[in-house]
Design an enzyme around this catalytic site. Sequence first.
Site, PDB file in Angstrom:
ATOM      1  CE1 TYR A 300      -3.957   1.638   0.231  1.00 48.50           C
ATOM      2  CE2 TYR A 300      -3.178   2.832   2.034  1.00 48.50           C
ATOM      3  CZ  TYR A 300      -4.062   2.955   1.358  1.00 48.50           C
ATOM      4  OH  TYR A 300      -5.048   3.802   1.344  1.00 48.50           O
TER       5      TYR A 300
ATOM      6  CB  CYS B 140      -8.646   7.760   1.027  1.00 50.60           C
ATOM      7  SG  CYS B 140     -10.121   7.018   1.619  1.00 50.60           S
ATOM      8  CG  HIS B 141      -5.238   7.260  -1.533  1.00 48.29           C
ATOM      9  ND1 HIS B 141      -6.324   6.945  -1.865  1.00 48.29           N
ATOM     10  CD2 HIS B 141      -4.483   6.102  -1.061  1.00 48.29           C
ATOM     11  CE1 HIS B 141      -6.529   5.794  -1.202  1.00 48.29           C
ATOM     12  NE2 HIS B 141      -5.647   5.214  -0.695  1.00 48.29           N
ATOM     13  N   GLY B 142      -5.421  12.031  -0.322  1.00 45.67           N
ATOM     14  CA  GLY B 142      -4.870  13.554  -0.602  1.00 45.67           C
ATOM     15  C   GLY B 142      -5.390  14.234  -1.569  1.00 45.67           C
TER      16      GLY B 142
END
Lengths: 425, 176
Positions: A300, B140-142
């Site tokens: 991840y 979550c991932h910006g």
Amino acid sequence: MEGHSVYVPKSGFTKWLEARLPIISLTHSSAVAYPVPRNLNYFWTFGAILTMMLVVQIVTGVVLAMHYVPNAKLAFASVEAIMRDVNFGWLLRYMHANGASMFFIAVYIHIFRGMYYGSYKAPREVLWILGVIIFLLMMATAFMGYVLPWGQMSFWGATVITNLFSAFDEIIPGVGTWIVTLLWGGFAVDNPTLNRFFALHYLLPFMLAGVVGLHIWALHHVGQNNPTGVEVKNICKDTVPFTPYATVKDAVGVVFFLILFAWFLFYIPNFMGHADNYIEANPSVTPAHIVPEWYFLPFYAILRAIPSKLGGVLAMFSAVLILAFLPWLDTSKVRSGNYRPVFRVFFWLFVAACVVLGWLGAKPAEGGYTLAAQILTVFYFSYFLIILPLLGLFETPRQLPGSIAEAVLAKKAKRAAPADASVNG
Amino acid sequence: MAETVPSAEPTRRDFLLIATGAVGAVGAAAVAWPFIAQMQPDAATIAAGAPVEVDLTPVAEGQILKLFWRGKLIFVRHRTKAEIESAAKVDVASLRDPQPDSARVKEGHAQWLVVYGNCTHLGCVPLGHQGAYEGWFCPCHGSVFDTSGRIRQGPAPTNLPIPPYTFVSDSKITIG
């Protein structure tokens, strides 16, 4: 491999059976007489530990499936019912959930052992690739199993992971969306998704068992590697029969591993889970920090290190698939890291990089964390694509022992006369 | 076993082998088809995608309404004057997925932005009124979206897509 003894049926029944299905002699040659290098250390007990964990997961899983309901409206409540109402349901569920983590702990040790002792080198390439396939199947099974409780982490994990395939839209527009819709059976993760994941989660472990069978077959055909990496030259001198030697050693490994398992199971059963997964799935709110289960974290971190969607997805899949090419990327003729002074340093740096990547995978993707993940991602791939191919050409390995027996006897002599050993180096 | 005589001419056996192989391949594909097609959304899932009507009157200025259509999350955002201006004055050419704000709203209804509510990166739900552009920020991932739902920073490749919808009246829309 030729064993230490040959099974000869004595009674009337076994003679009759052997003539029709030679199953007793097969068991004898592969689990009793099978020659095992006499210098195996405890890292070689993880094969048996993993086999046991697969059985634990299948047995607890089949029982849990008798109480679980794979329906988006009922799944969460059925898991809570298992925890509260079903007799010993809490035990069975915690065994299964922690069992998955223990399975991955064991498989990572098993993989790193193979990487350190060069167990992937000829003639064990197929054995190794079967192992990579087992690892992939384990990851798919674990991912789908984690979706089943239908908590917040289940739902959003499923959304994020299935959306990885939408990255293919960047290669051929529409293909990614088509694949994702096919996986979902709808336009979002919903009941059809849960249903098919349940069916596949039940199916994959049996496929896993099949590949494990091939893995063991390949192992028994080429024979085990050993800490010296030197092939068996004389069955009588270099090996001992599987039973009782390996059987008992494996049993000791299994017992110690079960103690660790029991500690997690009875004292900290939720240590490796996420509290958010005790909140029922809500498709309108994503938890503030979604992270996959610990065993996916290094991959991840690699996904998030690449600042492009397609690039991240490709890097993540490559990080796993590159393992399959390891037998040809490592150019060294010497198998065991014990005799490769420079390799050893890089190997431990690689292990450290994987651990730190795992830690970074659980941190928010911002600033210094992202930069560190990027540096380690570059190192991860360099290890396979630059360091291993070049090390084999430039490194001077230490003198290998003439045989396994010679290595064992030298060690014994050293222990008997420590003063001499220090003089001789 | 009988000796087979190699012959330059195609024999009846060659013909049978090719013909059987071809029929077998077509048969295998025909059998595979339903097994793959069953994974696609079923009739009920598609039927659940009937158009939905949304009354906009209760949505105050600055508010974001969340609703579902075809199981997918949709944001209906009642934008303020300042939000519309900040979305309109952006240099379109500088965007990752270049689209003027006017192309993302219905003419004469610039205060209403209707977009899908899942990030185009990996599908999380971005948080409204957050991030550098006060549009959305995905935890979550910006990924950062502006007040027009366009991608400005982070890993998402495209703008938040716009679902099919029409204005029935000034205060009512039909999605789907």
